[in-house]
Design a protein around this motif. Structure first.
Motif, PDB file in Angstrom:
ATOM      1  N   UNK A   1       0.745  -1.192   0.069  1.00  0.00           N
ATOM      2  CA  UNK A   1      -0.091   0.074  -0.172  1.00  0.00           C
ATOM      3  C   UNK A   1       0.831   1.070  -0.052  1.00  0.00           C
ATOM      4  N   UNK A   2       1.016   2.050  -1.002  1.00  0.00           N
ATOM      5  CA  UNK A   2       1.875   3.161  -1.270  1.00  0.00           C
ATOM      6  C   UNK A   2       1.661   4.201  -0.183  1.00  0.00           C
ATOM      7  N   UNK A   3       2.669   4.695   0.584  1.00  0.00           N
ATOM      8  CA  UNK A   3       2.404   5.765   1.497  1.00  0.00           C
ATOM      9  C   UNK A   3       2.774   7.188   0.839  1.00  0.00           C
ATOM     10  N   UNK A   4       3.040   7.382  -0.150  1.00  0.00           N
ATOM     11  CA  UNK A   4       3.291   8.650  -0.940  1.00  0.00           C
ATOM     12  C   UNK A   4       1.786   9.026  -1.250  1.00  0.00           C
ATOM     13  N   UNK A   5       1.218  10.189  -0.719  1.00  0.00           N
ATOM     14  CA  UNK A   5      -0.232  10.840  -1.001  1.00  0.00           C
ATOM     15  C   UNK A   5      -0.248  10.828  -2.568  1.00  0.00           C
ATOM     16  N   UNK A   6       0.496  11.223  -3.491  1.00  0.00           N
ATOM     17  CA  UNK A   6      -0.032  11.155  -4.790  1.00  0.00           C
ATOM     18  C   UNK A   6       0.063   9.690  -5.469  1.00  0.00           C
ATOM     19  N   UNK A   7       0.672   9.038  -5.060  1.00  0.00           N
ATOM     20  CA  UNK A   7       0.505   7.492  -5.541  1.00  0.00           C
ATOM     21  C   UNK A   7      -0.467   6.722  -4.850  1.00  0.00           C
ATOM     22  N   UNK A   8      -0.823   7.254  -3.412  1.00  0.00           N
ATOM     23  CA  UNK A   8      -2.067   6.582  -2.793  1.00  0.00           C
ATOM     24  C   UNK A   8      -3.206   6.955  -3.417  1.00  0.00           C
ATOM     25  N   UNK A   9      -3.566   8.220  -3.738  1.00  0.00           N
ATOM     26  CA  UNK A   9      -4.822   8.367  -4.530  1.00  0.00           C
ATOM     27  C   UNK A   9      -5.116   7.564  -5.667  1.00  0.00           C
ATOM     28  N   UNK A  10      -3.975   7.123  -6.310  1.00  0.00           N
ATOM     29  CA  UNK A  10      -4.264   6.212  -7.365  1.00  0.00           C
ATOM     30  C   UNK A  10      -4.740   4.753  -6.991  1.00  0.00           C
ATOM     31  N   UNK A  11      -4.089   4.510  -5.643  1.00  0.00           N
ATOM     32  CA  UNK A  11      -4.510   3.240  -5.228  1.00  0.00           C
ATOM     33  C   UNK A  11      -5.580   3.470  -4.599  1.00  0.00           C
ATOM     34  N   UNK A  12      -6.229   4.455  -4.195  1.00  0.00           N
ATOM     35  CA  UNK A  12      -7.570   4.544  -3.415  1.00  0.00           C
ATOM     36  C   UNK A  12      -8.606   4.437  -4.533  1.00  0.00           C
ATOM     37  N   UNK A  13      -8.229   5.129  -5.695  1.00  0.00           N
ATOM     38  CA  UNK A  13      -9.148   4.913  -7.024  1.00  0.00           C
ATOM     39  C   UNK A  13      -9.292   3.466  -7.278  1.00  0.00           C
ATOM     40  N   UNK A  14      -8.329   2.547  -7.237  1.00  0.00           N
ATOM     41  CA  UNK A  14      -8.591   1.224  -7.482  1.00  0.00           C
ATOM     42  C   UNK A  14      -9.390   0.520  -6.331  1.00  0.00           C
ATOM     43  N   UNK A  15      -9.094   1.024  -4.999  1.00  0.00           N
ATOM     44  CA  UNK A  15      -9.839   0.401  -3.609  1.00  0.00           C
ATOM     45  C   UNK A  15     -11.270   0.717  -3.831  1.00  0.00           C
TER      46      UNK A  15
END
Lengths: 149, 149, 149, 149, 149, 149, 149, 149, 149, 149
Positions: free
Chosen positions: A82-96
């Motif tokens: 699970x990425x910790x960097x906010x920019x990359x996390x937002x993409x992970x959030x979209x997937x989630x």
């Protein structure tokens, strides 16, 4: 002795920090999209010999490093699942958040199968907008159907 | 007694399986995009009273269930941190392989900040292609800059 | 009300335990390979209407259950990321021990890309052998190259 | 002082990147399959003294390194439990999606037991195909039955 | 409808708690070791038809449950990867503390390979000892060598 | 400056790889079992001053390293919670598959308590067997009862 | 049918919530410490027949439930490896922050070995203190030395 | 350049291994308990300038290292969430097995709140005992009540 | 060659330990809040060229290091997903215990959306209090509503 | 029979969804802050008898449920260690990105210790703002210093 592609990526990144060259300029120099070029410089794609030599010249790499650029790398550019960097996390959030939606709509349109992440391209653009500029990203992947056998 | 939004989502999905209604038809009925509508039906977004009642009629929901549709849900639509479903995994793979690339290119264009996953929209389309049809997805998110203070 | 494919899978498995029907007989009845048929019955693939009805008859399923068989499922058949069952673990071990070897040899032959797990088939056979019979498995997947863009 | 097999693997890989020797040529030189040879060079198998010396000559290794090649290694070639590299992930996906199918069909044919990952061999071949070449892999493992006692 | 072996295991355990029958008596009744019999009753092994009927009689199981006993189960008897129960944890601790030792000594004696966990038996005995009785356990597994190919 | 026992273990292992001395010979030299001696050399046990000096002589260690051998180490010899090495994994599998069985049978014989992993010994032997030699391991641990208070 | 000790624990806890009986009163009734008695009622220890019957009377349990109290339970009372409850987390924090200190000081005093968690008792007391009352806890465990063999 | 407290801890530990000074002697030298002193030397507590200089003298530290001893460290002394070292694991096991008991008894006596791990002290003592010496540990923490607001 | 921002952060921290300069003084020097300045010095924010040069002067950094300060970093300042340091854990605990409360109250006031962690500021102050001084922290984040589309 | 506080929380939430009562109204009814009241209704705090009865009346709870409200609960309101809900994740992100900053600044002002999460209060307010309203949150926790002993 260079023993991994990660070392070459680190050399490229360190050189870029000092020279401030832009990824889009690197891409222009080798005649490919800025998305593919950046991914390749960051160790996710494989350069041809000619491309590797151009990249080597831009970033001041040794022949040994240039050889590494032509080897298929072990892919995966993030340090944690699970990425910790906010920019990359937002993409992970979209997937989630939208993952089940994406699945439903692709299946509704195409049936069972996937959107390829290999026969795939990405285009990142700025959209000027008075309410605040937007990042627009187009992802395009071939649909690959599951078949019966 | 219904004690969670997940139960309402299960009712919607079960009804859809039996009736074969399409998400795009549901979306047309409530006058919104198929992407937002599907996400909302799958328990990721909040309906207004009017929308909830329309959705309730389409899926044959009780008043109790319709009330739940108007409550902000606990979001997250996937059962595991790394998704096991191949279609959704390919999206996770894009984040993993291209994550650092996306980060570099957005920062190169916009500076430090993120692409919003809240002020955000998504559009999924089929592109006919003789080499095999493609799934084209446009993601659009407002750029939010980090500020100093 | 049936709210998930898992419930239908449980019905199929429970019926099979009591009747002892063989997967290969189910496969013969619907005219497909035993590998695809078993995967589909275990909730990993999508049946057509005709197949679903045949399967429904074999396993004594209700119309509601038969409807679920025609919906693309959320795939993934294992309860943990590292499988605990010894038979399945041995496969995970092959991926773990030989993973880098498989990667090297496919890249050596084909260049950068993957072996598809979607345009894919599997064939499991017994090889009689005086030193102890062997399980022979043929995996066949289309090679999908990464392309530059 | 060399304190682990991983260091020797890194030397082999670094040498290979610079010289572009093929795994199949290394295999031919020591008279074994390309699959076993690659696995062994990547630190997963144990060489005999004669093989280690041949390998040492090919990759320019010191006597100290050649000694390490003859020691049984701590096996496991992947950095994370769920692999991030797309090629290797597809294999993990096969285990995940087809795991229960493989289990069912082997038990249907053989009864309770496993397919060995030790008395095991693997053969990777290219199948030319007008619709796109395929990777064909044959896995062969001895069936080991659970016994009562 | 019984949909998993776990349900049958729960019936056996619940019956045993009320009747206080000993595992060794169950083992004697079906003529096998107490170790194998207990593992099988706890859902880790597969009974033959005759054994399943005997077990069914002892634990008062229905025909439906008896059918489940003859199906190869999904193995793994612990709820977490690192066990929390102190007795079982001590065994995990032995693997953790002595794992590298076991590996070294088996390789020193046998070369590269494993000790089978399938062609395997276990015998648990009490050793009377004035300093406190001891649990003595004999594990016996066939050595399976890795072979070159 | 040596700052951890792991460094001393690495020295011992590196020396052993070059000289091919056997653990059983080291054990004979210090007059203890091969199991305890190997565990201690691999950094899991504490040597006395006399033993440490003998070990130091055998492996050519400095006085600084010999001092470390006499310090109680932080125990645990595996790099991951679930071991990836096939030989060690088989032992983990035994704990996983037979864990509940071991628990039941020890409690049936002894009541509530544990088998000690501290007041514990292990003996690993080869059993010649025409059907394939076997690894026989005897584990012996004092039973420690839970007491009421 | 009661199929696990957890169900009995739930009955005890539910009864206690309604009647507000104190653990110390339960302990007094069966003549043991409040620490052991509470642990046993919460499913971590094994009652004798006489104790189980007393406990059964206090909490209004059925004979079936009382039988479960006499069976050695699968121990471990926390739902996650790192506890989320603040009171219990503070104890985990003590192990985390002071763990290496505890290890050093016990080894300094006793040599290599452990403090038993089986031959163990605990006593929790209130210490009145004008600066705020304190919780004082005495843990007492037998030292178990590692032995050579 | 020293860039972390961990480096200073390593220096202290390495020096202690060579000189065999006892933690209790270090504690006596700076006039504090052996428990706090050890925790501080192991990088979990903050020294005053005077204490840091004394410690620096005892362990032969440079001024740069002594400066680090006066900086509040990032606490946490264990390499994994579940400790692998048997001595420290026994403490984790106590938290796991007795965690719910500790919670119940503190709440029964004090109401809702926690036992502080900050306003906290620990005292480790040997209790001579003919049945085997015991480790007695007294933990004392201020009770902090949750308040309404 | 400096290959990561982490190296620059380590230089800053090491310099600060030796010189004891306060974060608030650094903040004053560059004319920003102590919260933003500290986060930036610890590698979480991006400096402008002018700020980077001031920071470089304060901490004695090379030009190469100063260049790194102007690059958007990969954010995330904690080594583990659940922090082990007690001060930081308390914040994680607040998220864990009050997370659902925060969610409910923000949604009750604002509807569906989030509190931005990007358009965000933080202010940490000491509140003198006779019962013990308090840490008061004001978090201020723009509310970002989910929109339909 | 109600066997856990979670069941009571589910009843409260289900009732609230149907009646749309606001948390701030519940808080007003029992004369406490909306933050504490919401946390308590969501199962994180302990009500007094009088408060529990008021809450019971508001949400139509049985006496059995009201009894549960007065029992100290097992705290922790999130289903995963890293929250998936975007609103709650932003708070986790703040801890992740600013965690080291918060630690530095509190230690700079107060020395070694923590900000209490027990002697703690929280106040959530809307700040009207032409650029978009803001969520302002004040966290106030007593500073608890580590002491030497």
């Amino acid at each position: 002795m260079i023993t991994s592609r990660e070392e070459v990526t680190a050399m490229i990144v360190a050189h870029k920090v000092q020279t401030n060259i832009k990824w889009s300029d690197v891409a222009a120099a080798i005649g490919l999209s800025k998305e593919w070029t950046t991914a390749a410089c960051l160790g996710q794609m494989t350069f041809t010999k000619a491309q590797a030599e151009q990249v080597g010249e831009i970033f001041g790499l040794s022949d040994e490093a240039i050889a590494w650029l032509q080897i298929v790398p072990y892919k995966g550019s993030l340090p944690t699942a699970v990425p910790t960097d906010p920019l990359i996390y937002r993409w992970y959030e979209v997937v989630n958040v939208y993952g089940s939606t994406i699945k439903e709509l692709i299946h509704e349109e195409f049936g069972d199968g996937i959107m390829s992440a290999i026969d795939f391209s990405m285009d990142i653009q700025r959209e000027e907008n008075p309410a605040g500029d937007r990042v627009n990203v187009v992802l395009s992947g071939k649909f690959l159907p599951y078949k019966t056998y």
